[in-house]
Design an enzyme around this catalytic site. Structure first.
Site, PDB file in Angstrom:
ATOM      1  N   GLU A 166      -9.953  -2.058  -8.019  1.00 13.74           N
ATOM      2  CA  GLU A 166     -10.694  -0.829  -7.806  1.00 13.74           C
ATOM      3  C   GLU A 166     -10.557   0.315  -8.663  1.00 13.74           C
ATOM      4  O   GLU A 166     -11.655   1.195  -9.316  1.00 13.74           O
ATOM      5  CB  GLU A 166     -10.316   0.048  -6.420  1.00 13.74           C
ATOM      6  CG  GLU A 166     -10.755  -0.718  -5.298  1.00 13.74           C
ATOM      7  CD  GLU A 166      -9.826  -2.014  -4.691  1.00 13.74           C
ATOM      8  OE1 GLU A 166      -9.016  -2.183  -5.515  1.00 13.74           O
ATOM      9  OE2 GLU A 166      -9.978  -2.203  -3.549  1.00 13.74           O
ATOM     10  N   MET A 169       1.500   1.787 -30.736  1.00 10.30           N
ATOM     11  CA  MET A 169       1.893   3.174 -30.729  1.00 10.30           C
ATOM     12  C   MET A 169       3.097   3.631 -30.207  1.00 10.30           C
ATOM     13  O   MET A 169       3.867   4.566 -30.819  1.00 10.30           O
ATOM     14  CB  MET A 169       0.734   4.008 -29.932  1.00 10.30           C
ATOM     15  CG  MET A 169       0.839   5.444 -30.328  1.00 10.30           C
ATOM     16  SD  MET A 169       0.535   6.115 -31.954  1.00 10.30           S
ATOM     17  CE  MET A 169      -1.104   6.218 -31.969  1.00 10.30           C
ATOM     18  N   LYS A 220     -14.162   5.234   9.351  1.00  6.30           N
ATOM     19  CA  LYS A 220     -14.776   4.172   9.776  1.00  6.30           C
ATOM     20  C   LYS A 220     -15.847   4.649  10.841  1.00  6.30           C
ATOM     21  O   LYS A 220     -17.020   4.118  11.007  1.00  6.30           O
ATOM     22  CB  LYS A 220     -14.023   3.051  10.091  1.00  6.30           C
ATOM     23  CG  LYS A 220     -14.956   1.635  10.559  1.00  6.30           C
ATOM     24  CD  LYS A 220     -14.065   0.280  10.419  1.00  6.30           C
ATOM     25  CE  LYS A 220     -15.084  -0.677  10.531  1.00  6.30           C
ATOM     26  NZ  LYS A 220     -14.469  -1.941  10.653  1.00  6.30           N
ATOM     27  N   PHE A 265      -3.202   0.555   9.965  1.00  2.00           N
ATOM     28  CA  PHE A 265      -3.088  -0.340   8.872  1.00  2.00           C
ATOM     29  C   PHE A 265      -4.180   0.030   7.789  1.00  2.00           C
ATOM     30  O   PHE A 265      -5.291   0.584   8.014  1.00  2.00           O
ATOM     31  CB  PHE A 265      -3.863  -1.514   9.527  1.00  2.00           C
ATOM     32  CG  PHE A 265      -3.933  -2.574   8.308  1.00  2.00           C
ATOM     33  CD1 PHE A 265      -2.788  -3.174   7.794  1.00  2.00           C
ATOM     34  CD2 PHE A 265      -5.292  -3.138   8.070  1.00  2.00           C
ATOM     35  CE1 PHE A 265      -3.176  -4.192   6.748  1.00  2.00           C
ATOM     36  CE2 PHE A 265      -5.447  -4.222   7.226  1.00  2.00           C
ATOM     37  CZ  PHE A 265      -4.296  -4.609   6.596  1.00  2.00           C
ATOM     38  N   GLN A 266      -3.841   0.008   6.613  1.00  6.99           N
ATOM     39  CA  GLN A 266      -4.514   0.398   5.299  1.00  6.99           C
ATOM     40  C   GLN A 266      -4.917   2.073   5.290  1.00  6.99           C
ATOM     41  O   GLN A 266      -5.697   2.291   5.085  1.00  6.99           O
ATOM     42  CB  GLN A 266      -5.883  -0.489   5.045  1.00  6.99           C
ATOM     43  CG  GLN A 266      -5.310  -1.799   4.711  1.00  6.99           C
ATOM     44  CD  GLN A 266      -6.358  -2.609   4.165  1.00  6.99           C
ATOM     45  OE1 GLN A 266      -7.710  -2.441   4.517  1.00  6.99           O
ATOM     46  NE2 GLN A 266      -6.149  -3.478   3.213  1.00  6.99           N
TER      47      GLN A 266
END
Lengths: 563, 162
Positions: A49, A477, A161, A111-112
């Site tokens: 993502e 760097m 949802k 969940f999630q």
């Protein structure tokens, strides 16, 4: 007819002019993905993502349009955060849609489930949790409006949802009315006149451009101002491309790894005309000694940028383009009477002398490939006609020092947040926006490993992005800082275990090239750049090469370490 | 310098955390923060007392205005204003000290809102100075509990110069 929330979302995107989105499906966004194929939206499936948001960001930076990413709840949303914070720091217009657990489960540690509105509050311009499908269309309208208006930025919309599954009558508002949000676009006339007076009185003026010039499409107005008055221009990294990098008036970048001439010019200028900048610490160095002799005109659309770090003599809160138009208009009659360019001639001579005494340089000795050479060769081969994305670190500094950006929106780089792993997915986004342009990610061996999984995305969508890895087998760097300021204690910066990038590229279905000797640079780069496929070029460069000039952290701009 | 800011906000979920998060994220100081609905539906008024140098206060005001849910910010220090705070406090009041506590209640025009054999609960309103004077006087009796609302403020109708 009643539509589901998912249909409303997709229909509204189409109405906003969106035709390409970047995303990754998951449980909470199943309804949206189910409806996706019914709409004229091209979906680019990423492999992480973070890649989706960076790609949307690269798409936005390269095209000037609003980027859109769609991810699922929980880990999908948290993975997106680095991308969102990157866009926020650089004021890039994005709308990010995240799935969320059903409203009745919110707060139950489902969940999630994560509180992504809470998590993203400090790295978005604004965010929403849509709790009722009836609010959805208006929220989407506001989200796009906020993302692209005023000082642009990412806006997140969290979609439970059950909300995307519910149905309601669809009506998409034509206009947005928000009493609490009214950006100032038009400059105050008196402030403009004050600015013009200062410019007329100046002896050693310097224009300093930033990302705001690009965001407001003000490069033409800026170029006109600089050229008609013959005032030298320096840019922050975010401002590169806002003024033609190959124009003799352009001094290159200022700041920590800016050019000698740009930093000296800032040190001696008596009038700094700062346009669309925010005086970041990497630009100013030690604030007390920044532009010590200068009065400052500061044009920015965001009032919080003004007087945040440096005090300003003439603040102009305005869209950069409109302010510059107004200034140019004021100068039209003045220039027919006064020869201002001539007045600044001795200042330009002084600048020319600094430029000639200390040009950007590096030691070219022996067999080893210097990373700067590779960037110079890329510029030579492309003649500047390419979109360059960078990762973060030495590769980024060499890409900004040794490649000249002639046009706006040709450099995609994480300026504020400094996100390693940004460049490659951003390049994918830019290639999606411009399938026919040459898009190159100038990378380091450290950064490229942070989002290398997106090679699948590029190959899968036949995006011929080129990745040029300046491979010094270390986190260059940080290694440089350890060498200069931490007793050469190279703690965990030398990467002993390095993948074979050529084989890796091939495993992903891309082309892999390796450059180990100087004479290979030209032919192999040409071959890779002209390939119609995604290609990775692994260039083995000198490990101990440092980026110079360098202003040590906390020092003044005139205290540069040189080659 | 201490500043009192009146901040009109959209009354929607999360607005308080946007404001509070702004202060904590940028290292600004909140001395007190009071929030309640106004007469207008969907609009709340926050009164924030903060402290900082002038440039910091300027940033605080600009950053607040930048929040999408903030409608209006007024710095009360730029106008003539009245401010008041209410406190509830529970103070020890034995047979020996009760009369003296009640005398202070009288002088400060407090109200006694709860009584027990050993304690008095008081309600007082006033500006910062008065509240401080009252608590200073009562502390020797033993203040058992204290609850303050934080300042609320209002612009004076007549802006008369000193």
């Amino acid at each position: 007819m009643k539509l589901t929330g998912a249909q409303i979302l997709l229909e509204s995107m189409v109405k906003e002019g969106v035709d390409k989105i970047f995303g990754y499906p998951g449980g909470a966004v199943l309804d949206i993905y189910h409806a996706l194929s019914d709409y004229p939206l091209q979906h680019f499936l990423v492999r992480h993502e973070q890649g989706a948001v960076h790609a949307a960001d690269g798409f936005a930076r390269a095209s000037g349009r609003t980027g859109v990413a769609l991810v699922t709840s929980g880990p999908g949303a948290t993975n997106a955060i680095t991308g969102i914070a990157t866009a926020y720091m650089d004021s890039i217009p994005l709308v990010i849609f995240t799935g969320q657990v059903p409203t009745k489960l919110i707060g139950n540690d489902a969940f999630q489930e994560v509180d992504i509105v809470g998590i993203s509050r400090s790295c978005t311009k604004h965010n929403y949790l849509v709790k009722d499908v009836k609010d959805l269309a208006r929220t989407i309208k506001e989200a796009f409006y906020l993302a692209r208006s005023g000082r642009p930025g990412p806006v997140l919309v969290d979609l439970p949802k059950d909300v995307v599954a519910a149905r309601t009558e669809y009506y998409y508002p034509k206009q947005v009315s928000m009493r609490s949000y009214n950006p100032t676009y038009k400059a105050n006339k008196r402030q403009i006149q004050k600015g013009v007076t200062l410019i007329k009185k100046a002896k050693r003026p310097l224009i300093f451009t930033g990302g705001g010039v690009i965001a407001s499409d003000a490069h033409a107005e800026l170029t006109r101002l600089a050229r008609q008055l013959e005032i030298p221009v320096t840019s922050s990294m975010m401002g590169l491309g806002s003024f033609p990098g190959n124009d003799p008036l352009h001094l290159g970048m200022l700041g920590m790894h800016g050019t000698y001439v740009a930093n000296m010019a800032v040190n001696y200028t008596d009038l700094l005309i700062a346009v669309g900048v925010r005086f970041d610490d990497r630009v100013t160095g030690k604030l007390e000694t920044f532009a010590p002799e200068a009065k400052i005109i500061h044009i920015d659309i965001d009032p919080t940028s003004i007087r945040k770090n440096v005090s300003v003599d003439v603040p102009i809160v305005s869209d950069c383009k409109r302010a510059l138009e107004a200034i140019n208009e004021e100068f039209a009659p003045i220039l027919s009477q006064e020869d201002l360019p001539r007045k600044f001639a001795s200042w330009r001579d002084k600048i020319r002398a600094w430029e000639e005494s200390h040009p950007l340089s590096y030691e070219d000795n022996g067999e080893v490939i210097k990373p700067q050479m590779v960037v110079e060769k890329l510029y030579e081969i492309t003649k500047g006609e390419a979109i360059i994305a960078t990762e973060v670190g030495q590769n980024q500094m060499w890409a900004t020092q040794h490649f000249k950006y002639h046009k706006p929106r040709t450099l995609l780089t994480s300026g504020g947040l400094g996100t390693m792993g940004y460049g490659f997915p951003a390049a994918i986004g830019a290639q999606v926006a411009f399938p026919d342009k040459l898009v190159i990610d100038i990378a380091g061996d450290g950064s490229i490993q942070m989002n290398i999984q997106e090679l699948t995305t590029a190959v899968c969508h036949r995006l011929p992005v080129k990745i040029i890895i300046l491979n010094n087998c270390c986190l260059g760097m940080v290694r440089q800082w350890q060498e200069l300021f931490y007793d050469r204690n190279y703690s965990f910066t030398c990467l002993e275990q390095m993948p074979d990038f050529v084989k890796l590229a091939e495993a992903f279905g891309a082309e892999g090239y390796r450059i180990q000797a100087k004479e290979e640079i030209d032919p192999v780069l040409r071959q890779a750049l002209s390939s119609p496929y995604t290609a990775v070029v692994d260039v083995l460069v000198e490990q101990g090469e440092n980026v110079y000039p360098m202003v040590p952290s906390g020092a003044g701009l005139n205290e540069m370490l040189l080659v | 310098m201490r500043h009192t800011l009146s901040v009109l906000v959209e009354n929607e979920p999360g607005v308080l955390s946007r404001v509070a998060g702004l202060f904590s994220g940028r290292g600004f100081n909140i001395e007190s923060l009071n929030v309640a609905p106004t007469l207008e539906d969907g609009v709340s008024l926050m009164t924030i007392v903060t402290d900082g140098e002038e440039l910091i206060i300027e940033q605080i005001k600009k950053q607040l205005r930048k929040l999408i849910t903030v409608i209006k910010v007024v710095d009360m220090n730029e106008v003539k204003y009245v401010d008041r705070e209410m406190i509830l406090l529970k103070v020890n009041a034995t047979e020996q000290t009760r009369a003296e506590v009640l005398r202070i209640v009288d002088i400060f025009r407090c109200k006694v809102v709860d009584v027990s054999p050993t304690e008095l609960a008081l309600e007082a309103t006033g500006d910062r100075g008065k509240i401080k004077a009252l608590t200073n006087l009562l502390v020797r009796f033993g203040i058992k509990e204290l609850a303050r609302t934080g300042s609320v403020a209002m612009r004076r109708s007549m802006q008369i110069e000193d």
